[in-house]
Design a protein around this motif. Structure first.
Motif, PDB file in Angstrom:
ATOM      1  N   GLU A 183      -6.877 -20.507  -2.494  1.00 22.43           N
ATOM      2  CA  GLU A 183      -6.059 -19.500  -3.663  1.00 22.43           C
ATOM      3  C   GLU A 183      -7.260 -19.279  -4.318  1.00 22.43           C
ATOM      4  O   GLU A 183      -8.120 -20.105  -4.824  1.00 22.43           O
ATOM      5  N   GLY A 184      -7.214 -18.062  -4.978  1.00 19.24           N
ATOM      6  CA  GLY A 184      -8.185 -17.724  -5.987  1.00 19.24           C
ATOM      7  C   GLY A 184      -8.067 -18.183  -7.205  1.00 19.24           C
ATOM      8  O   GLY A 184      -9.065 -18.238  -8.155  1.00 19.24           O
ATOM      9  N   SER A 185      -6.856 -18.347  -7.733  1.00 18.10           N
ATOM     10  CA  SER A 185      -6.262 -18.894  -8.994  1.00 18.10           C
ATOM     11  C   SER A 185      -6.177 -20.149  -8.910  1.00 18.10           C
ATOM     12  O   SER A 185      -5.445 -20.860  -8.299  1.00 18.10           O
ATOM     13  N   LYS A 186      -7.074 -20.802  -9.929  1.00 17.75           N
ATOM     14  CA  LYS A 186      -6.797 -22.319 -10.093  1.00 17.75           C
ATOM     15  C   LYS A 186      -5.337 -22.664 -10.793  1.00 17.75           C
ATOM     16  O   LYS A 186      -4.775 -23.708 -10.456  1.00 17.75           O
ATOM     17  N   VAL A 187      -4.738 -21.878 -11.555  1.00 16.29           N
ATOM     18  CA  VAL A 187      -3.525 -21.926 -12.205  1.00 16.29           C
ATOM     19  C   VAL A 187      -2.484 -21.933 -11.033  1.00 16.29           C
ATOM     20  O   VAL A 187      -1.513 -22.837 -10.958  1.00 16.29           O
ATOM     21  N   ALA A 188      -2.473 -20.870  -9.960  1.00 16.76           N
ATOM     22  CA  ALA A 188      -1.600 -20.954  -8.986  1.00 16.76           C
ATOM     23  C   ALA A 188      -1.760 -22.166  -7.992  1.00 16.76           C
ATOM     24  O   ALA A 188      -0.752 -22.747  -7.483  1.00 16.76           O
ATOM     25  N   ALA A 189      -2.963 -22.504  -7.686  1.00 15.51           N
ATOM     26  CA  ALA A 189      -3.351 -23.645  -6.859  1.00 15.51           C
ATOM     27  C   ALA A 189      -2.661 -25.002  -7.560  1.00 15.51           C
ATOM     28  O   ALA A 189      -2.041 -25.806  -6.995  1.00 15.51           O
TER      29      ALA A 189
END
Length: 209
Positions: A163-169
């Motif tokens: 995942e490129g987004s830490k929020v999504a991860a």
């Protein structure tokens, strides 16, 4: 003897062709991965290119011609040598069926987990703390919890990797740790839903080279 010489030259051939690709205007980022199926196709490109290059031409012009030939051959020959169009079509069909089957499997897994979790919540008579105490009183209950959360942690590491987004991860990790393989199945199903035939993207996500 010729087979031995060919085998010993393979590593150099692959290295040489990779250098030519990097030096040319056609980079690995702009060349679809499906056009670099194996070392065989790289070696085949090298062989055909050298057959077409005039070895008596000056060094600078020769390098430009080599780059041009390699670029042209890479763009016009996406299939590995020896694989017919029918075989390529069969491989694509099997690949499509595999992805469809995986989508169905992960969708069913999500549904089953949702039903089981809903049933467990409705059937529970004691408090959540009492249920945890009962589970931990059984050695195999402890083993089951450790087994589950080791699996959840390893799977979450893959989520953070791709995942490129830490929020999504972080959101997917919370879903994984609280709902178990319901969250895991939904995550894989979501990846398969966006799948466009690029297995590098599926496994590596935003870290795809």
């Amino acid at each position: 003897a010729s087979a031995s010489a060919s085998a010993s030259a393979s590593a150099f051939d692959v290295w040489w062709c990779c250098i030519k690709i990097k030096r040319s205007t056609l980079t690995l980022e702009t060349l679809p991965f499906s056009k670099l199926h194996s070392f065989d196709i790289i070696l085949e490109r090298r062989s055909k290119m050298w057959g077409a290059v005039n070895e008596n031409s000056p060094g600078g012009g020769r390098e430009e011609e080599e780059d041009s030939l390699l670029t042209s051959y890479a763009c016009t020959n996406p299939s590995p040598p020896g694989r017919s169009s029918n075989e390529q079509g069969m491989w694509s069909s099997r690949n499509s069926l595999s992805v469809t089957g995986a989508r169905i499997l992960t969708a069913l897994g999500s549904l089953v987990m949702l039903v089981v979790i809903a049933w467990a919540i409705s059937a529970t008579t004691g408090s959540f703390g009492e249920q945890i105490t009962w589970l931990l009183s059984n050695p195999w209950g402890v083993v089951s919890l450790v087994d589950l959360y080791v699996g959840f942690t390893v799977f979450s590491m893959w989520i953070w990797f791709r995942e490129g987004s830490k929020v999504a991860a972080a959101a997917w990790t919370v879903a994984m740790m609280t709902t178990g393989w319901l969250g895991g199945s939904v995550y894989v199903f979501n990846c398969l839903r966006q799948f466009k035939g690029d297995w590098q993207w599926f496994f590596m996500g935003n870290r795809r080279p």
